[in-house]
Scaffold this motif. Structure first.
Motif, PDB file in Angstrom:
ATOM      1  N   ILE A 145     -17.123  95.049  54.173  1.00  0.00           N
ATOM      2  CA  ILE A 145     -17.607  93.757  53.689  1.00  0.00           C
ATOM      3  C   ILE A 145     -16.371  92.942  53.352  1.00  0.00           C
ATOM      4  O   ILE A 145     -15.522  93.378  52.570  1.00  0.00           O
ATOM      5  CB  ILE A 145     -18.507  93.920  52.455  1.00  0.00           C
ATOM      6  N   VAL A 146     -16.250  91.761  53.958  1.00  0.00           N
ATOM      7  CA  VAL A 146     -15.033  90.962  53.775  1.00  0.00           C
ATOM      8  C   VAL A 146     -15.277  89.676  52.993  1.00  0.00           C
ATOM      9  O   VAL A 146     -14.314  89.033  52.544  1.00  0.00           O
ATOM     10  CB  VAL A 146     -14.366  90.637  55.127  1.00  0.00           C
ATOM     11  N   ALA A 147     -16.522  89.288  52.816  1.00  0.00           N
ATOM     12  CA  ALA A 147     -16.822  88.084  52.048  1.00  0.00           C
ATOM     13  C   ALA A 147     -18.296  88.084  51.682  1.00  0.00           C
ATOM     14  O   ALA A 147     -19.112  88.747  52.326  1.00  0.00           O
ATOM     15  CB  ALA A 147     -16.485  86.837  52.861  1.00  0.00           C
ATOM     16  N   PHE A 148     -18.623  87.310  50.651  1.00  0.00           N
ATOM     17  CA  PHE A 148     -20.006  87.173  50.231  1.00  0.00           C
ATOM     18  C   PHE A 148     -20.135  85.892  49.430  1.00  0.00           C
ATOM     19  O   PHE A 148     -19.164  85.398  48.847  1.00  0.00           O
ATOM     20  CB  PHE A 148     -20.477  88.372  49.404  1.00  0.00           C
ATOM     21  N   ALA A 149     -21.334  85.333  49.427  1.00  0.00           N
ATOM     22  CA  ALA A 149     -21.583  84.097  48.704  1.00  0.00           C
ATOM     23  C   ALA A 149     -23.081  83.957  48.477  1.00  0.00           C
ATOM     24  O   ALA A 149     -23.885  84.458  49.257  1.00  0.00           O
ATOM     25  CB  ALA A 149     -21.078  82.899  49.499  1.00  0.00           C
ATOM     26  N   SER A 150     -23.436  83.252  47.412  1.00  0.00           N
ATOM     27  CA  SER A 150     -24.842  82.985  47.148  1.00  0.00           C
ATOM     28  C   SER A 150     -25.148  81.523  47.426  1.00  0.00           C
ATOM     29  O   SER A 150     -24.240  80.685  47.495  1.00  0.00           O
ATOM     30  CB  SER A 150     -25.195  83.336  45.696  1.00  0.00           C
ATOM     31  N   GLY A 151     -26.425  81.224  47.597  1.00  0.00           N
ATOM     32  CA  GLY A 151     -26.836  79.848  47.847  1.00  0.00           C
ATOM     33  C   GLY A 151     -28.343  79.742  47.899  1.00  0.00           C
ATOM     34  O   GLY A 151     -29.050  80.749  47.806  1.00  0.00           O
ATOM     35  N   ASN A 152     -28.824  78.524  48.069  1.00  0.00           N
ATOM     36  CA  ASN A 152     -30.261  78.283  48.111  1.00  0.00           C
ATOM     37  C   ASN A 152     -30.790  78.013  49.510  1.00  0.00           C
ATOM     38  O   ASN A 152     -31.978  77.762  49.681  1.00  0.00           O
ATOM     39  CB  ASN A 152     -30.627  77.134  47.170  1.00  0.00           C
ATOM     40  N   SER A 153     -29.898  78.058  50.495  1.00  0.00           N
ATOM     41  CA  SER A 153     -30.315  77.894  51.887  1.00  0.00           C
ATOM     42  C   SER A 153     -29.323  78.631  52.780  1.00  0.00           C
ATOM     43  O   SER A 153     -28.225  78.977  52.342  1.00  0.00           O
ATOM     44  CB  SER A 153     -30.357  76.409  52.278  1.00  0.00           C
ATOM     45  N   PHE A 154     -29.722  78.846  54.016  1.00  0.00           N
ATOM     46  CA  PHE A 154     -28.801  79.466  54.963  1.00  0.00           C
ATOM     47  C   PHE A 154     -27.590  78.573  55.177  1.00  0.00           C
ATOM     48  O   PHE A 154     -26.476  79.054  55.352  1.00  0.00           O
ATOM     49  CB  PHE A 154     -29.500  79.751  56.290  1.00  0.00           C
ATOM     50  N   ASP A 155     -27.802  77.254  55.146  1.00  0.00           N
ATOM     51  CA  ASP A 155     -26.689  76.316  55.291  1.00  0.00           C
ATOM     52  C   ASP A 155     -25.679  76.481  54.164  1.00  0.00           C
ATOM     53  O   ASP A 155     -24.473  76.451  54.392  1.00  0.00           O
ATOM     54  CB  ASP A 155     -27.185  74.866  55.321  1.00  0.00           C
ATOM     55  N   ASP A 156     -26.169  76.660  52.923  1.00  0.00           N
ATOM     56  CA  ASP A 156     -25.272  76.902  51.793  1.00  0.00           C
ATOM     57  C   ASP A 156     -24.411  78.133  52.038  1.00  0.00           C
ATOM     58  O   ASP A 156     -23.199  78.117  51.845  1.00  0.00           O
ATOM     59  CB  ASP A 156     -26.054  77.147  50.490  1.00  0.00           C
ATOM     60  N   ILE A 157     -25.059  79.197  52.468  1.00  0.00           N
ATOM     61  CA  ILE A 157     -24.345  80.461  52.715  1.00  0.00           C
ATOM     62  C   ILE A 157     -23.296  80.249  53.797  1.00  0.00           C
ATOM     63  O   ILE A 157     -22.141  80.665  53.648  1.00  0.00           O
ATOM     64  CB  ILE A 157     -25.336  81.570  53.142  1.00  0.00           C
ATOM     65  N   GLU A 158     -23.680  79.607  54.891  1.00  0.00           N
ATOM     66  CA  GLU A 158     -22.748  79.374  55.989  1.00  0.00           C
ATOM     67  C   GLU A 158     -21.530  78.579  55.517  1.00  0.00           C
ATOM     68  O   GLU A 158     -20.395  78.931  55.837  1.00  0.00           O
ATOM     69  CB  GLU A 158     -23.448  78.646  57.133  1.00  0.00           C
ATOM     70  N   LYS A 159     -21.749  77.514  54.763  1.00  0.00           N
ATOM     71  CA  LYS A 159     -20.640  76.690  54.270  1.00  0.00           C
ATOM     72  C   LYS A 159     -19.692  77.501  53.396  1.00  0.00           C
ATOM     73  O   LYS A 159     -18.472  77.439  53.555  1.00  0.00           O
ATOM     74  CB  LYS A 159     -21.179  75.492  53.489  1.00  0.00           C
ATOM     75  N   HIS A 160     -20.248  78.271  52.463  1.00  0.00           N
ATOM     76  CA  HIS A 160     -19.418  79.071  51.561  1.00  0.00           C
ATOM     77  C   HIS A 160     -18.637  80.144  52.321  1.00  0.00           C
ATOM     78  O   HIS A 160     -17.436  80.319  52.097  1.00  0.00           O
ATOM     79  CB  HIS A 160     -20.256  79.730  50.476  1.00  0.00           C
ATOM     80  N   LEU A 161     -19.298  80.832  53.222  1.00  0.00           N
ATOM     81  CA  LEU A 161     -18.620  81.901  53.964  1.00  0.00           C
ATOM     82  C   LEU A 161     -17.562  81.352  54.905  1.00  0.00           C
ATOM     83  O   LEU A 161     -16.510  81.961  55.074  1.00  0.00           O
ATOM     84  CB  LEU A 161     -19.627  82.764  54.715  1.00  0.00           C
ATOM     85  N   LYS A 162     -17.806  80.205  55.529  1.00  0.00           N
ATOM     86  CA  LYS A 162     -16.804  79.601  56.405  1.00  0.00           C
ATOM     87  C   LYS A 162     -15.543  79.288  55.625  1.00  0.00           C
ATOM     88  O   LYS A 162     -14.426  79.500  56.111  1.00  0.00           O
ATOM     89  CB  LYS A 162     -17.344  78.327  57.056  1.00  0.00           C
ATOM     90  N   LEU A 163     -15.683  78.784  54.410  1.00  0.00           N
ATOM     91  CA  LEU A 163     -14.515  78.488  53.574  1.00  0.00           C
ATOM     92  C   LEU A 163     -13.741  79.754  53.242  1.00  0.00           C
ATOM     93  O   LEU A 163     -12.513  79.775  53.273  1.00  0.00           O
ATOM     94  CB  LEU A 163     -14.943  77.781  52.282  1.00  0.00           C
ATOM     95  N   ILE A 164     -14.457  80.807  52.924  1.00  0.00           N
ATOM     96  CA  ILE A 164     -13.817  82.069  52.550  1.00  0.00           C
ATOM     97  C   ILE A 164     -13.134  82.717  53.748  1.00  0.00           C
ATOM     98  O   ILE A 164     -12.017  83.235  53.642  1.00  0.00           O
ATOM     99  CB  ILE A 164     -14.852  83.044  51.953  1.00  0.00           C
ATOM    100  N   LEU A 165     -13.771  82.678  54.902  1.00  0.00           N
ATOM    101  CA  LEU A 165     -13.279  83.408  56.075  1.00  0.00           C
ATOM    102  C   LEU A 165     -12.206  82.657  56.855  1.00  0.00           C
ATOM    103  O   LEU A 165     -11.646  83.200  57.801  1.00  0.00           O
ATOM    104  CB  LEU A 165     -14.438  83.762  57.001  1.00  0.00           C
TER     105      LEU A 165
END
Length: 92
Positions: free
Chosen positions: A71-91
């Motif tokens: 597991i290289v990153a994780f993030a919480s959110g209220n939509s799949f778009d939220d998750i995608e945005k957070h993970l893209k920043l991390i990765l």
């Protein structure tokens, strides 16, 4: 979260519950797969999934049965778009 440890993952789950997040996204690196696989967990599964991660992964979030999977990153959110945005920043 940017620091991938089991404790940080647990903290992410606890914060997601406290903040009423709908989802947690988990990015997993798998050998011979380009990029990371993303797994989305919904609120109703948070406790069960966290129990699984605690049993199956070590402190550095490497799969105990195959340490090449991590597991290289994780993030919480209220939509799949939220998750995608957070993970893209991390990765990046």
């Amino acid at each position: 979260m940017t620091l991938s440890t089991l404790q940080n993952l647990q903290d992410c789950y606890e914060a997601a519950l406290k903040n009423n997040a709908s989802y947690i996204g988990i990015a997993v690196r798998i050998p011979n797969i380009d990029g990371a696989e993303v797994i989305i967990n919904k609120t109703s599964n948070f406790e069960e999934k966290m129990n699984y991660y605690q049993k199956a992964y070590d402190e550095n979030l490497k799969l105990k049965s195959n340490p090449d999977i991590q597991i290289v990153a994780f993030a919480s959110g209220n939509s799949f778009d939220d998750i995608e945005k957070h993970l893209k920043l991390i990765l990046q």
